[in-house]
Design an enzyme around this catalytic site. Structure first.
Site, PDB file in Angstrom:
ATOM      1  N   CYS A 117    -134.270   5.708-114.949  1.00 59.81           N
ATOM      2  CA  CYS A 117    -135.090   6.911-114.844  1.00 59.81           C
ATOM      3  C   CYS A 117    -135.047   7.673-116.164  1.00 59.81           C
ATOM      4  CB  CYS A 117    -134.634   7.790-113.681  1.00 59.81           C
ATOM      5  SG  CYS A 117    -133.201   8.818-114.012  1.00 59.81           S
ATOM      6  N   GLU A 118    -136.200   8.235-116.497  1.00 58.15           N
ATOM      7  CA  GLU A 118    -136.295   8.915-117.782  1.00 58.15           C
ATOM      8  C   GLU A 118    -135.611  10.280-117.771  1.00 58.15           C
ATOM      9  OE1 GLU A 118    -140.526   9.029-118.449  1.00 58.15           O
ATOM     10  OE2 GLU A 118    -140.735  10.985-117.482  1.00 58.15           O
ATOM     11  N   HIS A 119    -135.216  10.762-116.592  1.00 59.81           N
ATOM     12  CA  HIS A 119    -134.570  12.077-116.529  1.00 59.81           C
ATOM     13  C   HIS A 119    -133.075  12.001-116.785  1.00 59.81           C
ATOM     14  CE1 HIS A 119    -138.137  12.580-113.670  1.00 59.81           C
ATOM     15  NE2 HIS A 119    -138.438  13.202-114.790  1.00 59.81           N
ATOM     16  N   HIS A 120    -132.437  10.928-116.303  1.00 63.36           N
ATOM     17  CA  HIS A 120    -130.969  10.840-116.406  1.00 63.36           C
ATOM     18  C   HIS A 120    -130.499   9.553-117.083  1.00 63.36           C
ATOM     19  CE1 HIS A 120    -132.009  13.236-112.772  1.00 63.36           C
ATOM     20  NE2 HIS A 120    -131.162  14.075-113.332  1.00 63.36           N
ATOM     21  N   GLN A 129    -140.772   6.264-111.364  1.00 62.26           N
ATOM     22  CA  GLN A 129    -141.339   5.232-110.490  1.00 62.26           C
ATOM     23  C   GLN A 129    -142.858   5.398-110.365  1.00 62.26           C
ATOM     24  OE1 GLN A 129    -139.197   4.629-106.787  1.00 62.26           O
ATOM     25  NE2 GLN A 129    -141.004   3.733-105.829  1.00 62.26           N
ATOM     26  N   HIS A 157    -132.874   5.024-106.187  1.00 63.23           N
ATOM     27  CA  HIS A 157    -132.582   5.720-107.439  1.00 63.23           C
ATOM     28  C   HIS A 157    -131.110   6.132-107.466  1.00 63.23           C
ATOM     29  CE1 HIS A 157    -136.760   6.445-108.981  1.00 63.23           C
ATOM     30  NE2 HIS A 157    -136.983   5.943-107.783  1.00 63.23           N
ATOM     31  N   CYS A 200    -129.659   7.956-109.473  1.00 67.21           N
ATOM     32  CA  CYS A 200    -129.437   9.382-109.763  1.00 67.21           C
ATOM     33  C   CYS A 200    -129.509  10.216-108.488  1.00 67.21           C
ATOM     34  CB  CYS A 200    -130.385   9.904-110.849  1.00 67.21           C
ATOM     35  SG  CYS A 200    -132.113   9.793-110.457  1.00 67.21           S
TER      36      CYS A 200
HETATM   37 ZN   LIG Z   1    -132.971  10.411-112.502  1.00 65.65          ZN
END
Ligand SMILES: [Zn+2]
Length: 214
Positions: free
Chosen positions: A102-105, A143, A171, A173
């Site tokens: 994931c690009e956030h974490h 996603q 996910h 995360c």
């Molecule tokens: Zn994430």
């Protein structure tokens, strides 16, 4: 040493990141130093024996996790499609496994993609669709974006009468952080052409995806 300046373009990216951007490619030493910083940030001692080789391994693993940036999905589909004499029905490839981050974490999300389409120009080798999924998965992703990118490239190159994509993933995360919803999965879908226009086609696709395996 002279810094190496590369022009990168994120193929199929949506929004401003679709533009080419200039980066100075970090050296291996710089990448390893960054990993050492993160080990300290985590609270460990990068100089202890067990971690001595970790920065090198992580830098190498990143090449693998994110190798999709160096690949051009259009080229994978382009030269392989074949004429299909009279085959007009749905082609469905289901249960294509993928591993993404994931690009956030920058934490993994792992799952399966299912791709259905009605050919018009031709069909592609089934393994090519799995490679398309892999190229997009091996980038930093959401996603939702990944699902749309897979649909976009197939639509653009194959011009099918319809395309349906279903992606289901867990996910990490979500599983590992805060809310800790272990085992929950996220589904995303894209319906284009006949699949968008006719809900009966969506039902047919979904039923085929979920029917018991061989
Ligand atoms: Zn994430």
């Amino acid at each position: 040493m002279m810094p190496v300046v590369k022009t990168l373009s994120v193929e199929g990216a949506i929004g401003p990141s679709a533009d080419k951007f200039l980066v100075r490619q970090p050296t291996q030493e710089e990448a390893e130093a960054a990993v050492r910083t993160l080990l300290l940030w985590a609270g460990d001692d990068p100089s202890r024996e067990g971690l001595a080789d970790t920065p090198r391994r992580v830098a190498k693993a990143y090449k693998e996790f994110y190798k999709g940036y160096a690949e051009e999905p259009r080229r994978i589909l382009d030269r392989v499609f074949e004429e299909v004499e009279g085959y007009r029905d749905m082609v469905l490839v289901r249960d294509i496994p993928f591993y993404s981050h994931c690009e956030h974490h920058m934490v993994p999300f792992v799952g399966k993609a299912h791709i259905g389409y009605y050919p018009s120009k031709g069909v592609v080798g089934l393994s090519k669709l799995a490679r398309i999924v892999d190229v997009y998965a091996r980038r930093l992703q959401t996603q939702e974006t990944m699902t749309a990118q897979i649909a976009d490239v197939i639509e653009e190159v194959l011009e099918p009468r319809g395309i349906a994509i279903l992606v289901e993933a867990e996910h990490m995360c979500m599983s590992m952080r805060g809310i800790q919803k272990q085992g929950s999965s996220t589904m995303t879908s894209q319906y284009r052409g006949v699949f968008r226009d006719d809900t009966a086609e969506q039902v047919r696709f979904f039923t085929m995806v979920k029917s018991p395996g061989m």
